[in-house]
Design a protein around this motif. Structure first.
Motif, PDB file in Angstrom:
ATOM      1  N   LYS A 498       0.820  -1.227   0.000  1.00 48.57           N
ATOM      2  CA  LYS A 498       0.000   0.000   0.000  1.00 48.57           C
ATOM      3  C   LYS A 498       0.844   1.263   0.000  1.00 48.57           C
ATOM      4  N   ILE A 499       1.975   1.235  -0.729  1.00 49.28           N
ATOM      5  CA  ILE A 499       2.840   2.416  -0.786  1.00 49.28           C
ATOM      6  C   ILE A 499       2.172   3.566  -1.542  1.00 49.28           C
ATOM      7  N   ASP A 500       1.119   3.217  -2.321  1.00 47.24           N
ATOM      8  CA  ASP A 500       0.401   4.268  -3.038  1.00 47.24           C
ATOM      9  C   ASP A 500      -0.418   5.149  -2.081  1.00 47.24           C
ATOM     10  N   ARG A 501      -0.519   4.727  -0.810  1.00 49.43           N
ATOM     11  CA  ARG A 501      -1.311   5.484   0.158  1.00 49.43           C
ATOM     12  C   ARG A 501      -0.455   6.350   1.083  1.00 49.43           C
ATOM     13  N   ILE A 502       0.863   6.366   0.864  1.00 46.33           N
ATOM     14  CA  ILE A 502       1.727   7.184   1.726  1.00 46.33           C
ATOM     15  C   ILE A 502       2.583   8.111   0.872  1.00 46.33           C
ATOM     16  N   ASP A 503       3.127   9.132   1.517  1.00 44.73           N
ATOM     17  CA  ASP A 503       4.064  10.050   0.862  1.00 44.73           C
ATOM     18  C   ASP A 503       5.470   9.584   1.217  1.00 44.73           C
ATOM     19  N   LEU A 504       6.127   8.932   0.256  1.00 45.61           N
ATOM     20  CA  LEU A 504       7.442   8.354   0.529  1.00 45.61           C
ATOM     21  C   LEU A 504       8.472   9.412   0.902  1.00 45.61           C
ATOM     22  N   ASP A 505       8.349  10.606   0.345  1.00 47.30           N
ATOM     23  CA  ASP A 505       9.338  11.655   0.619  1.00 47.30           C
ATOM     24  C   ASP A 505       9.335  12.077   2.083  1.00 47.30           C
ATOM     25  N   SER A 506       8.151  12.082   2.686  1.00 47.74           N
ATOM     26  CA  SER A 506       8.065  12.535   4.083  1.00 47.74           C
ATOM     27  C   SER A 506       7.981  11.373   5.078  1.00 47.74           C
ATOM     28  N   PHE A 507       8.143  10.146   4.576  1.00 45.49           N
ATOM     29  CA  PHE A 507       8.043   8.979   5.457  1.00 45.49           C
ATOM     30  C   PHE A 507       9.270   8.925   6.367  1.00 45.49           C
ATOM     31  N   ASP A 508       9.059   8.767   7.659  1.00 49.56           N
ATOM     32  CA  ASP A 508      10.148   8.861   8.637  1.00 49.56           C
ATOM     33  C   ASP A 508      11.055   7.629   8.645  1.00 49.56           C
ATOM     34  N   ASP A 509      10.459   6.462   8.536  1.00 55.31           N
ATOM     35  CA  ASP A 509      11.193   5.210   8.763  1.00 55.31           C
ATOM     36  C   ASP A 509      11.783   4.653   7.468  1.00 55.31           C
ATOM     37  N   LYS A 510      12.603   5.464   6.791  1.00 55.39           N
ATOM     38  CA  LYS A 510      13.144   5.034   5.499  1.00 55.39           C
ATOM     39  C   LYS A 510      14.120   3.861   5.666  1.00 55.39           C
ATOM     40  N   TRP A 511      14.766   3.783   6.827  1.00 51.59           N
ATOM     41  CA  TRP A 511      15.702   2.677   7.074  1.00 51.59           C
ATOM     42  C   TRP A 511      14.968   1.345   6.978  1.00 51.59           C
ATOM     43  N   LEU A 512      13.769   1.286   7.547  1.00 53.41           N
ATOM     44  CA  LEU A 512      12.991   0.049   7.511  1.00 53.41           C
ATOM     45  C   LEU A 512      12.610  -0.309   6.079  1.00 53.41           C
TER      46      LEU A 512
END
Length: 547
Positions: A498-512
């Motif tokens: 469901k990555i189409d439902r989030i803003d990847l640029d502002s996502f905090d947990d990029k390490w995960l």
């Protein structure tokens, strides 16, 4: 027919008990709260025994219960046949004595609100043993104010207030208000309670999940409450006083059910259901009810019924009102109210029969699995939190039509499909039952063999709904279950759905996110990196085996 006294008669002389029992012979005109002659007799008996005495009178003026209390309080018995349904009053009014001059107490008003009594009246007794001030109160139908109203004090000669007409007018207004909140056919109005000793943030997350469970079970949530405590109350979970106030809130919102976000012990069920006249269920029963509704295969149905029976067995309470509300479930699914007469022996027999049926089915499945193993096809098992998108992913990968819906536990029965990779490698890909935090132990036991099949997997595909605010908790819950099943050594690939439902640029947990593959399970073209990664993992595993 002789009717016995209820309450505390210890220490009373036989002559006193006989005179109090004779109260059953009296009645009062319906337009009176109580007629003056009967009130005088009640005061006389109370003064003589130095105890509060109460009468529960129906709308025809007939005395249904005579209750003997202590000097400072009276305990209302369970009133069989008089249930206050939403929008209705109980059909009984309580008239009792106070041994000193005092208005309606907090306990009096709590009983009025909790039990939805038609009326409550206290007749005070003077030091000389004569009737003193009379205090009365009734329910208020307005949810935005106090749940009751006290009326001006009077005397025993001012009790002809056209009582029945007032009661019917109040009930008519309650019925009108209830019709505004009345749920659709087949649904319930629930008030949710979460008592916690942990972090409040976690408690709110669990409450959101409980709301989702209710939505899945077609329950309308009309109110919630979270209470943080040092310890959980062993009888009432949140404590008797707090439970009283929460129940009154629930009643004012026309709730038909209380749902606790924890598993209630047999003693807690007994205490709470004796205390409140509405259905009471816990988180475990709610999940079991959902499983009962969703199970489609013969084995799935047997497994769920086994879990229900194992949950029910320690909670069988003989001659207790708890069972009429507990066993009824939510929508009549599962064991049902017809099981009220089931004793422990019959439940154990049922459990044994179900276990034998499940063993037979598992033998058949084991034979099928053996045939599959002979073909030596690699197995990829999809796991994940409920509603993470496992079935949708299997459907998109294999062009299948397995039931997939935006609700918890849409799929209970495991499904297997063949999948051919671009380089002509063929695998078996399986979907399993969705996990959930604190999965009821009865379900874990019943579905243990189903979950054990994961041990045959060459790769575990852990699907995580990255758009869910609780994705970290959900991920940890799945990993905990896999560890308990000793499956944490199998190579695991994280799939963030469901990555189409989030803003990847502002996502905090990029390490995960860098630890797995990002997908949208509904979009086939977005699954190409996943397919390539799986094919690579299978090839490496095959090379390792060949060497």
């Amino acid at each position: 027919m002789k009717r016995n006294l209820t309450g505390n008669t210890s220490g009373l002389r036989n002559t006193q008990i006989k005179r109090i029992e004779n109260l059953y012979k009296y009645s009062t005109p319906p337009e009176y709260i109580i007629n003056p002659e009967l009130a005088l007799l009640l005061v006389e008996l109370s003064h003589d025994t130095r105890r509060q005495i109460g009468l529960l009178i129906d709308r025809n003026g007939k005395i249904i219960y005579v209750v003997v209390g202590e000097s400072h309080r009276i305990v209302i018995p369970i009133t069989a046949g008089f249930m206050a349904l939403p929008g209705k009053l109980k059909g009984l009014r309580l008239i009792h004595t106070h041994l000193k001059e005092e208005p309606l107490t907090r306990d009096d008003l709590t009983d009025l609100a909790l039990l939805r009594l038609d009326y409550i009246t206290a007749i005070c007794i003077t030091p000389g043993g004569k009737p003193g001030t009379v205090y009365s109160g009734h329910i208020l139908p307005d949810e935005d104010s106090a749940p009751y109203q006290t009326i001006a004090p009077g005397t025993i000669h001012q009790l002809n207030i056209d009582c029945l007409a007032q009661i019917l007018a109040l009930e008519s207004e309650l019925t009108r208000k209830n019709s505004l909140y009345k749920p659709e056919s087949g649904t319930e109005n629930a008030f949710l309670i979460n008592a916690t000793t942990s972090d409040p943030k976690k408690a709110w997350a669990l409450m959101e999940e409980l709301k989702d469970l209710c939505k899945t079970s077609n329950i309308n949530v009309i109110g919630t409450a979270i209470q943080r405590r040092k310890t959980i109350d062993p009888k009432f979970v949140v404590g008797k006083g707090k439970l009283s106030s929460l129940i009154i809130q629930a009643i004012q919102k026309y709730a038909t059910m209380l749902v606790f976000n924890r598993e209630l012990s047999a003693s807690q069920i007994r205490s709470i259901t004796d205390f409140v006249e509405m259905k009471v269920i816990d988180r475990t029963q709610l999940i079991l009810d959902i499983f009962a509704k969703q199970a489609k295969s013969r084995e799935g149905k047997f497994q769920v019924e086994l879990a229900q029976m194992e949950y029910l067995l320690p909670r069988l309470i003989t001659k207790n009102t708890a069972m009429s509300r507990l066993i009824g479930g939510i929508g009549g699914r599962g064991p049902g109210e017809t099981k009220l007469e089931i004793n422990r022996r019959r439940v154990r027999e049922k459990i044994n029969r179900l276990k034998k049926e499940i063993v037979k089915i598992r033998k058949q499945r084991h034979q099928q699995k053996s045939r599959r193993k002979r073909k030596d096809l690699p197995i990829i098992s999809i796991v994940g939190y409920t509603n993470a998108g496992k079935s949708t992913l299997l459907n998109t990968l294999t062009q299948s039509k397995i039931v997939a819906a935006n609700r918890l536990f849409a799929t209970l029965d495991p499904s297997s499909r063949r999948l051919r990779f671009p380089k002509d490698t063929e695998v078996i890909i399986t979907d399993t039952v969705g996990f959930i935090q604190n999965l009821p132990k009865e379900l874990m036991q019943s579905f243990h063999a189903t979950l054990e099949e994961l041990a045959d997997a060459n790769i575990i595909l852990h699907v995580i709904d990255i758009s869910n605010p609780r994705y970290q908790q959900q991920k940890e819950s799945v990993e905990k279950i896999l560890k308990n099943l000793k499956l944490n050594k199998i190579p695991t690939l994280y799939v963030f759905n469901k990555i189409d439902r989030i803003d990847l640029d502002s996502f905090d947990d990029k390490w995960l996110l860098n630890q797995g593959i990002l997908i949208s399970a509904t979009q086939k073209q977005a699954l190409k990196p996943l397919v390539e990664k799986l094919e690579s993992m299978i090839s490496i595993k095959k090379l390792g085996v060949d060497r």
